[in-house]
Design an enzyme around this catalytic site. Structure first.
Site, PDB file in Angstrom:
ATOM      1  N   SER A   9       0.794  -1.234   0.000  1.00 34.57           N
ATOM      2  CA  SER A   9       0.000   0.000   0.000  1.00 34.57           C
ATOM      3  C   SER A   9       0.823   1.280   0.000  1.00 34.57           C
ATOM      4  O   SER A   9       0.253   2.373  -0.047  1.00 34.57           O
ATOM      5  CB  SER A   9      -0.969   0.011   1.187  1.00 34.57           C
ATOM      6  OG  SER A   9      -2.065  -0.829   0.921  1.00 34.57           O
ATOM      7  N   LYS A  57      -0.066   3.644  -2.695  1.00 30.45           N
ATOM      8  CA  LYS A  57      -1.085   4.698  -2.566  1.00 30.45           C
ATOM      9  C   LYS A  57      -0.463   6.078  -2.358  1.00 30.45           C
ATOM     10  O   LYS A  57      -1.143   7.085  -2.556  1.00 30.45           O
ATOM     11  CB  LYS A  57      -2.040   4.362  -1.422  1.00 30.45           C
ATOM     12  CG  LYS A  57      -2.895   3.119  -1.653  1.00 30.45           C
ATOM     13  CD  LYS A  57      -3.887   2.928  -0.519  1.00 30.45           C
ATOM     14  CE  LYS A  57      -4.814   1.744  -0.768  1.00 30.45           C
ATOM     15  NZ  LYS A  57      -4.168   0.458  -0.473  1.00 30.45           N
ATOM     16  N   SER A  77      -6.584   2.916   4.255  1.00 27.58           N
ATOM     17  CA  SER A  77      -5.852   2.331   3.127  1.00 27.58           C
ATOM     18  C   SER A  77      -6.829   1.604   2.208  1.00 27.58           C
ATOM     19  O   SER A  77      -6.596   0.476   1.776  1.00 27.58           O
ATOM     20  CB  SER A  77      -4.757   1.376   3.613  1.00 27.58           C
ATOM     21  OG  SER A  77      -3.830   1.099   2.582  1.00 27.58           O
TER      22      SER A  77
END
Length: 463
Positions: free
Chosen positions: A81, A84, A141
């Site tokens: 993640s 992101k 997330s």
């Protein structure tokens, strides 16, 4: 018939394998057992230590790009993640260019709704504001929110991933390739600790008007509260972002930023065994980094250019005109003359090691009227000394605006300590500043230009 048994534990790194050895009759069966065991041992020995194989770390001075610590910094690993962060970078860029608005409502496609957890639980046909989708990425997330944002900026998530990769190359992230907006597993989606440090610094410097969103600790959406996965925000002094990441193939990843005084570091850790151990390791790396950078670039109280000190201390790192750093040169910087309304004849004073036989830059200066200083204490760590200076400055009602910080090292009973001083006063100003701080319960005394401070001062100061 089995007569007895013995347990043996073989360990390679984080993985432990338990083998039960059975006492068996001699002969062909024993031969097969021994052969099988040797094969098992061969497999175990040649298996990589999975945690070590995916571990990497970097600590970078976000102001200069100087790398203070690096381990496996250029190994291509799964970012999870952390991907992101680039999705948010692209979103901030679109907001800045007017391509998106914070209150703009974006449609939720079937692809976005079908993303694997973690997610906000968006449904096909829903609409979500850009602000809420961003906050969902930062805290939860959320993979569904990542896809929504991607599809708002490109014809498809795959096209957006190509744009992400191209942007990464332009930022100098030469070993990074993106395949989606969320960081969900894809064998071709890889990055490095160094590249992620570059991205973290770019997010801070390029979008100061949005970076403060990264410190959001909780987000409420449709009656549900989502807490930020970045626990360093609450546990580490100065931490104000950025993003965690985890998939099984990567382990526990983190890009973190922390600011102390005028120094800001970006740290990256890939491959933590657990979120807790990753956070502890990150904190240790940042502590070490701040110790190093304080010696290279001693902090100063920011000059109040257009804003009071209280605001200047909290401004984004992208406003260098409000942050001045003491020189590490052996000679004082030239005198900086200001307008009559502000402080005049402010000198830059290097961090002084009073244990050295070499005369200090402070002591070598002529006894001019603006060479007076104040000392607010002596401390066992340079970072503590610096932080106490900033604490005093924030409560001093502006009287310390524009003064230079001088963290001076000395030795007492064989142990180092650090004097927290501010310089550049006239005598009357220094005495007034100490009086002001005393009213606020700070230890403070005036230091004359020709005064060599004995060690007993440290022993009688707050520490």
């Amino acid at each position: 018939m089995v007569q007895s048994s013995t347990r043996a534990t073989l360990s390679t790194g984080p993985e432990k394998f338990r083998v039960r050895l059975l006492a068996m009759p001699t002969g062909r069966m024993m031969s097969h057992l021994v052969g099988g065991l040797l094969l098992l041992l061969t497999v175990i020995v040649t298996m990589p230590d999975t945690a070590a194989a995916r571990y990497a770390a970097v600590v970078m001075d976000s102001r200069t790009g100087e790398v203070l610590y690096a381990r496996n910094a250029d190994d291509r690993l799964y970012p999870a993640s952390l991907t992101k962060i680039m999705t948010l970078y692209m979103t901030f860029d679109a907001l800045q260019r007017g391509k998106l608005r914070l209150d703009q409502k974006l449609p939720v496609s079937a692809r976005a709704a079908g993303q694997a957890p973690t997610k906000l639980g968006l449904k096909k046909g829903d609409r979500i504001k850009v602000r809420d989708a961003m906050f969902g990425l930062i805290t939860k997330s959320a993979n569904d929110a990542a896809t929504v944002l991607a599809e708002s900026m490109a014809s498809s998530e795959a096209a957006f991933a190509r744009d992400m990769t191209e942007k990464a190359k332009r930022l100098g992230m030469s070993r990074t390739s993106f395949r989606n907006a969320s960081g969900l597993p894809n064998r071709r989606q890889k990055s490095t600790a160094r590249d992620m440090a570059i991205l973290g610094a770019a997010l801070i410097h390029d979008f100061p008007q949005y970076y403060h969103f990264m410190s959001l600790e909780k987000f409420d959406y449709k009656g549900k509260a989502f807490k930020n996965h970045n626990n360093l925000l609450k546990k580490y002094e100065g931490a104000d972002g950025i993003k965690t990441g985890y998939i099984r193939a990567s382990g526990f990843n983190l890009v973190a930023s922390a600011k102390r005084g005028s120094n800001r570091l970006v740290g990256v850790v890939f491959g933590g065994r657990t979120a807790k151990s990753r956070d502890i390791h990150m904190a240790a790396l940042l502590d070490k980094g701040f110790g190093q950078i304080e010696q290279l670039h001693p902090t100063v109280v920011p000059l109040p250019i257009g804003k009071p000190l209280q605001i200047a201390l909290g401004t984004s790192h992208s406003e260098p005109e409000e942050i001045k750093v003491a020189s590490a040169a052996t000679t004082p910087l030239p005198v900086v003359k200001k307008a009559a309304a502000s402080y005049a004849h402010i000198r830059a004073v290097e961090a002084v090691d009073s244990t050295s036989t070499k005369p200090s830059a402070f002591q070598a200066q002529p006894l001019e009227k603006t060479n007076w200083a104040i000392q607010i204490g002596a401390y066992s760590l340079p970072t503590t000394a610096r932080d106490q200076v900033y604490k005093a400055a924030a409560q001093a009602g502006g009287i310390l605006d524009g003064r230079r910080v001088n963290i001076e090292k000395a030795i007492s009973d064989g142990k180092p300590f650090y004097r927290a001083q501010l310089t550049g006063f006239e005598e009357a100003e220094a005495r007034k500043a100490c009086s002001n701080l005393a009213e606020r319960r700070f230890s403070c005394f005036v230091v004359a230009p020709d005064l060599r401070l004995p060690n007993y001062i440290a022993q009688n100061s707050n520490s």
